[in-house]
Design an enzyme around this catalytic site. Structure first.
Site, short mmCIF file in Angstrom:
data_model
loop_
_atom_site.label_atom_id
_atom_site.label_comp_id
_atom_site.label_asym_id
_atom_site.label_seq_id
_atom_site.Cartn_x
_atom_site.Cartn_y
_atom_site.Cartn_z
N CYS A 65 -47.02 35.05 -33.95
CA CYS A 65 -46.13 36.21 -33.92
C CYS A 65 -44.92 35.96 -34.83
O CYS A 65 -44.35 34.87 -34.83
CB CYS A 65 -45.66 36.47 -32.49
SG CYS A 65 -44.60 37.93 -32.34
N CYS A 69 -38.55 35.51 -30.19
CA CYS A 69 -38.18 35.56 -28.77
C CYS A 69 -38.20 34.14 -28.19
O CYS A 69 -39.24 33.47 -28.20
CB CYS A 69 -39.14 36.44 -28.00
SG CYS A 69 -39.31 38.11 -28.70
N CYS A 72 -40.92 32.72 -25.64
CA CYS A 72 -42.34 32.97 -25.89
C CYS A 72 -43.05 31.82 -26.59
O CYS A 72 -42.59 31.31 -27.61
CB CYS A 72 -42.49 34.25 -26.72
SG CYS A 72 -44.20 34.73 -26.96
N CYS A 109 -54.88 45.15 -18.66
CA CYS A 109 -53.75 45.16 -19.56
C CYS A 109 -54.16 44.51 -20.87
O CYS A 109 -54.47 43.32 -20.91
CB CYS A 109 -52.57 44.41 -18.95
SG CYS A 109 -52.05 45.09 -17.35
N CYS A 142 -53.78 49.67 -19.64
CA CYS A 142 -52.40 49.60 -20.12
C CYS A 142 -52.41 48.81 -21.42
O CYS A 142 -53.03 47.75 -21.51
CB CYS A 142 -51.51 48.90 -19.09
SG CYS A 142 -49.79 48.69 -19.61
N CYS A 202 -44.38 51.05 -18.31
CA CYS A 202 -44.29 49.79 -17.59
C CYS A 202 -43.26 48.95 -18.32
O CYS A 202 -43.41 48.66 -19.50
CB CYS A 202 -45.66 49.10 -17.59
SG CYS A 202 -45.68 47.42 -16.94
N ARG A 272 -44.19 44.44 -9.72
CA ARG A 272 -45.27 43.49 -9.95
C ARG A 272 -44.72 42.07 -10.10
O ARG A 272 -43.80 41.83 -10.87
CB ARG A 272 -46.04 43.86 -11.22
CG ARG A 272 -47.26 42.98 -11.51
CD ARG A 272 -47.95 43.41 -12.79
NE ARG A 272 -48.17 44.84 -12.77
CZ ARG A 272 -48.17 45.61 -13.85
NH1 ARG A 272 -47.95 45.09 -15.04
NH2 ARG A 272 -48.39 46.91 -13.75
#
Length: 410
Positions: A65, A69, A72, A109, A142, A202, A272
């Site tokens: 990626c 972040c 992550c 998901c 999702c 979400c 969740r």
């Protein structure tokens, strides 16, 4: 305790607590913890009974990626030894999803690392959604693909997506300390795009990154204002090879207080327990079911989770039941008039207001895209450990399921 009586009354009326009340929940003592859980549990049962919704993650594209972040394992510059692979084909993703659905999950998901999807990526995901829905009638899907450009949410909706995940993760005031390659406002914009396209939004948070109680309350109040249908609560897994590898700030008691605060602020949304529950809640996971009405089944994006069979046994032993495919998750006042199984955007003024594991499309937490953080299933050693001691023994990189030749955990 007057505070808890007030919060229960407000939760049953879907009334927003004050910031002071939310902060007071986080400041309660361990002696009062069971009272806090019992109070928030009354609100949870009012709107969701004893049902637990199961969700299953499929990591469509892992690692590499370009975003930075800090939480992550898939970030730019990450040295975590995670699986790295490009896009799964639709039949591969459908096969991975089938394992979770067979285990009792009602939502799949679909998560992909990256800043956000190209139009070609949206076409890829559209084909995967079709493949999954063609083989599994009634399944919810999702998508969690990162920051959305204009028109992409509408295309995902047309392709059959029911929901879109994009977490706020932390407060606006501290967001720049966690990520520099995009902004808090970018995240808010993507959640709003999902809403506008008719997708069930979400959006959640990550706790344990060194934030203050005020930061936690800020992000949860911001979520209520955005009004998502589901709020994933991730607990940071400090992956070796990431900037937050030394942030071991959570105890089971702290996690329970955070979940209770979220339930009081967002009483009638799907709360969740996402990534990190195995690492930080540990033996207190069953108690957390009195606060949250949804979990991920099996593994997360880049880390292993508790065995799927153990998840099901935990739910049954705690006196809860798995939510059936034909049941509507959200309370009637939040669900569409059609009564769709997915649930939908709340009526104006109702309910909560506005991830998944890190690593999911620019803005989900590492372990459980679409709302979760990197959780792990490694077994704890027999010797007892200090409550605040880093539990690196509980962090295991995912080596099975999507992107491998091994059977998934579901």
């Amino acid at each position: 305790m007057d505070l808890l009586n007030t919060l229960v009354d407000k939760g049953l009326r879907r009334e927003l607590p004050t910031r002071e009340e939310a902060l007071a929940v986080l400041a309660t003592s361990d002696d009062d913890l069971l009272d806090v859980v019992a109070a928030a549990g009354k609100v949870r049962r009012q709107w969701f009974g004893r049902r637990v919704k199961l969700n299953y993650l499929v990591n469509l594209k892992s690692g590499l990626c370009p975003e930075d972040c800090s939480y992550c394992s898939q970030r730019l510059g990450s040295e975590a030894g995670i699986l790295k692979y490009t896009w799964l084909k639709p039949d591969q993703a459908s096969e991975a999803a089938a394992a979770g659905l067979a285990g009792g999950a009602k939502r799949v998901c679909l998560v992909a690392s990256g800043r956000g999807p190209t139009d070609r990526d949206v076409d890829r995901v559209a084909g995967t959604i079709k493949a999954i829905k063609d083989q599994n009638e009634g399944v919810e899907v999702c998508a969690c693909l990162g920051l959305l450009s204009d028109g992409q949410a509408e295309r995902l909706r047309e392709a059959g997506a029911d929901a879109y995940n994009h977490n706020l993760n932390t407060s606006e005031a501290t967001y720049g300390d966690i990520t520099t390659t995009h902004t808090y406002a970018d995240r808010v914009d993507t959640v709003q795009k999902a809403h506008a396209a008719g997708l069930s939004a979400c959006s959640g948070l990550i706790a344990g990154m060194g934030e203050s109680d005020e930061d936690l309350v800020d992000v949860v109040f911001s979520l209520r204002e955005l009004d998502p249908d589901s709020v994933p609560v991730n607990f940071l897994i400090p992956f070796e090879g990431t900037p937050l590898a030394k942030e071991w700030n959570l105890t089971p008691q702290r996690c329970l207080r955070i979940l209770a605060m979220v339930r009081f602020v967002c009483p009638d949304v799907e709360v969740r327990i996402a990534g990190g529950r195995e690492v930080h809640l540990r033996t207190q996971q069953p108690l957390a079911l009195h606060l949250a009405n949804s979990i991920f089944l099996g593994d997360y994006l880049t880390s292993e989770g508790q065995a799927g069979k153990a998840d099901l046994e935990m739910i049954a032993d705690a006196g809860f039941e798995v939510e059936g495919a034909g049941e509507v998750t959200l309370p009637e006042h939040r669900a569409h008039a059609t009564g769709g199984a997915c649930g939908s955007h709340a009526e104006a003024g109702g309910g909560c207001g506005s991830h998944a594991e890190t690593g999911g499309g620019c803005g989900s937490h590492e372990g459980a895209g679409c709302g979760s953080v990197c959780g792990s299933a490694a077994q704890a050693p027999a010797a007892a450990q200090e409550a605040n001691e880093p539990r690196t023994d509980l962090v295991a990189v995912r080596r099975r399921g999507a992107g491998t030749d091994l059977a998934p955990n579901a």
